[in-house]
Design a protein around this motif. Structure first.
Motif, PDB file in Angstrom:
ATOM      1  N   UNK A  49       1.414  -1.432   0.249  1.00 19.02           N
ATOM      2  CA  UNK A  49       0.188   0.254   0.000  1.00 19.02           C
ATOM      3  C   UNK A  49       1.033   1.653  -0.260  1.00 19.02           C
ATOM      4  N   UNK A  50       0.660   2.419  -0.993  1.00 22.03           N
ATOM      5  CA  UNK A  50       1.411   3.276  -1.171  1.00 22.03           C
ATOM      6  C   UNK A  50       0.794   4.437  -1.829  1.00 22.03           C
ATOM      7  N   UNK A  51       1.046   5.801  -1.315  1.00 24.71           N
ATOM      8  CA  UNK A  51       0.161   6.725  -1.810  1.00 24.71           C
ATOM      9  C   UNK A  51       0.797   7.475  -3.033  1.00 24.71           C
ATOM     10  N   UNK A  52      -0.455   7.307  -3.819  1.00 25.02           N
ATOM     11  CA  UNK A  52      -0.255   7.460  -5.202  1.00 25.02           C
ATOM     12  C   UNK A  52      -0.708   8.609  -5.659  1.00 25.02           C
ATOM     13  N   UNK A  56       4.925  11.918  -6.649  1.00 20.97           N
ATOM     14  CA  UNK A  56       5.676  10.929  -5.753  1.00 20.97           C
ATOM     15  C   UNK A  56       5.846   9.234  -6.698  1.00 20.97           C
ATOM     16  N   UNK A  57       4.625   9.733  -7.319  1.00 14.41           N
ATOM     17  CA  UNK A  57       4.003   7.967  -7.727  1.00 14.41           C
ATOM     18  C   UNK A  57       3.059   7.724  -8.750  1.00 14.41           C
ATOM     19  N   UNK A 104       9.324  -0.310  -7.026  1.00 13.23           N
ATOM     20  CA  UNK A 104       9.538   1.396  -7.340  1.00 13.23           C
ATOM     21  C   UNK A 104       9.992   1.520  -8.236  1.00 13.23           C
ATOM     22  N   UNK A 105       9.833   0.607  -9.310  1.00 14.86           N
ATOM     23  CA  UNK A 105      10.096   0.969 -10.598  1.00 14.86           C
ATOM     24  C   UNK A 105       9.057   1.378 -11.167  1.00 14.86           C
ATOM     25  N   UNK A 106       8.291   0.103 -10.661  1.00 14.02           N
ATOM     26  CA  UNK A 106       6.588   0.568 -11.706  1.00 14.02           C
ATOM     27  C   UNK A 106       5.788   2.205 -11.323  1.00 14.02           C
ATOM     28  N   UNK A 112       6.263   3.375 -16.306  1.00  9.11           N
ATOM     29  CA  UNK A 112       5.778   2.886 -17.429  1.00  9.11           C
ATOM     30  C   UNK A 112       4.248   3.395 -17.160  1.00  9.11           C
ATOM     31  N   UNK A 113       4.013   4.170 -15.933  1.00  7.40           N
ATOM     32  CA  UNK A 113       3.089   4.746 -16.226  1.00  7.40           C
ATOM     33  C   UNK A 113       2.948   6.225 -16.139  1.00  7.40           C
ATOM     34  N   UNK A 114       3.965   6.372 -16.841  1.00  5.99           N
ATOM     35  CA  UNK A 114       4.350   7.558 -16.973  1.00  5.99           C
ATOM     36  C   UNK A 114       3.331   9.290 -17.640  1.00  5.99           C
ATOM     37  N   UNK A 115       2.615   8.206 -18.263  1.00  6.71           N
ATOM     38  CA  UNK A 115       1.731   9.168 -19.426  1.00  6.71           C
ATOM     39  C   UNK A 115      -0.040   9.393 -18.920  1.00  6.71           C
TER      40      UNK A 115
END
Length: 145
Positions: A49-52, A56-57, A104-106, A112-115
């Protein structure tokens, strides 16, 4: 949409055989999850679980349209299925070497989700390569042994 992921079929784990102390092949342990997607929904995302926020994500709700994400989720699933059998340090190794690394990469804002944003998938722009001059990268399958 059906993508060709080459030789890496994300939902078919490689057959593995265990060895007993006498060196004989044993039965392959039964999988806990039947696919990378089931693993993502049932194990990975409920525990990781992370704050997206997008700053920052980043995450894409339609993650399966990103071949890199599919490959990384499948790699996490396969490694989890293998390492869960090591009662001593398996899960620690999985978190350190697989989950933390790939997530961390995802989740990286330039990953890969930058857009994409949390509510909408947008196709990524693919890197465009130029072919190297002839002979620079010979097909090693055709070279004499």
């Amino acid at each position: 949409m059906e993508d060709d992921f080459g030789l890496f079929d994300p939902d078919t784990p490689a057959r593995a055989t265990s060895r007993s102390e006498d060196g004989k092949a044993g039965e392959t342990p039964e999988l806990v999850y039947g696919s990378a997607e089931e693993f993502l929904h049932e194990q990975l995302l409920p525990t990781y679980v992370r704050s997206v926020t997008g700053k920052s994500a980043k995450w894409c709700i339609e993650w399966y349209f990103h071949p890199e994400a599919v490959s990384r989720v499948a790699a996490m699933w396969r490694s989890w299925e293998h390492l869960r059998l090591d009662a001593a340090t398996g899960m620690s190794l999985w978190w350190r070497d697989h989950a933390d690394h790939h997530m961390r990469v995802l989740l990286d804002p330039q990953g890969p989700f930058y857009n994409c944003d949390m509510k909408e998938h947008r196709d990524p722009e693919h890197l465009e390569p130029k072919k190297a001059p002839t002979g620079w990268f010979p097909d090693v399958r055709t070279l004499p042994a």
